[in-house]
Design an enzyme around this catalytic site. Structure first.
Site, PDB file in Angstrom:
ATOM      1  CG  HIS A  99      -0.363  -0.140   2.527  1.00 13.29           C
ATOM      2  ND1 HIS A  99       0.130  -1.336   3.018  1.00 13.29           N
ATOM      3  CD2 HIS A  99      -0.167   0.762   3.515  1.00 13.29           C
ATOM      4  CE1 HIS A  99       0.592  -1.161   4.234  1.00 13.29           C
ATOM      5  NE2 HIS A  99       0.432   0.114   4.568  1.00 13.29           N
ATOM      6  CG  HIS A 101       0.714   5.490   3.920  1.00 17.40           C
ATOM      7  ND1 HIS A 101      -0.301   5.433   4.855  1.00 17.40           N
ATOM      8  CD2 HIS A 101       1.460   4.374   4.112  1.00 17.40           C
ATOM      9  CE1 HIS A 101      -0.167   4.340   5.577  1.00 17.40           C
ATOM     10  NE2 HIS A 101       0.895   3.676   5.147  1.00 17.40           N
TER      11      HIS A 101
END
Length: 139
Positions: A99, A101
């Protein structure tokens, strides 16, 4: 699989979705560090970025680029972005699903730069840097 992000992708856990295409999902972080803190994830599970193929990694950052542009255009007061990821536990990764950010930044928000994350370099000596460069140079 007990991956929270895979459950979000499957619709088993709700999210505040801001973008989706056939390969990626972007949603607001439920424990935001800034208003508009967004996570961009691949729908195909990979524990960490280093485990993705170059093609998958490139496609992920195309999605990050698209979402970043929307944040800059549509969120009031945003003057910049900090974009990053933690890869593996020693770097702070707590959800083992790749992931990215995206942190919207606001003038005077008190946040630091990426250089404020860690300061453990042994040396900036040119000879030492050359040794590291020789080890890391891609073939």
């Amino acid at each position: 699989m007990d991956c929270i992000f895979c459950k979000i992708i499957a619709g088993e856990i709700p999210c505040y979705k801001v973008y989706e295409d056939s390969r990626h999902l972007a949603f607001l972080d439920v424990s935001p560090c800034a208003d508009g803190h967004t996570m961009v994830i691949p729908k195909k599970h990979a524990d960490a970025f280093a485990e993705m193929s170059p093609e998958e990694a490139g496609a992920l950052f195309e999605a990050v680029n698209k979402v970043s542009g929307q944040i800059l255009k549509r969120m009031d007061g945003v003057t910049g972005l900090t974009i990053g990821m933690n890869t593996y536990e020693s770097a702070g990764q707590t959800v083992m699903h790749t992931h990215v950010h995206i942190f919207p930044r606001f003038k005077g928000d008190g946040g630091g730069t990426t250089h404020s994350i860690v300061n453990s370099a042994k040396s900036a000596d040119p000879g030492y840097l050359k040794q590291i460069c020789e080890r890391l140079t891609c073939e």
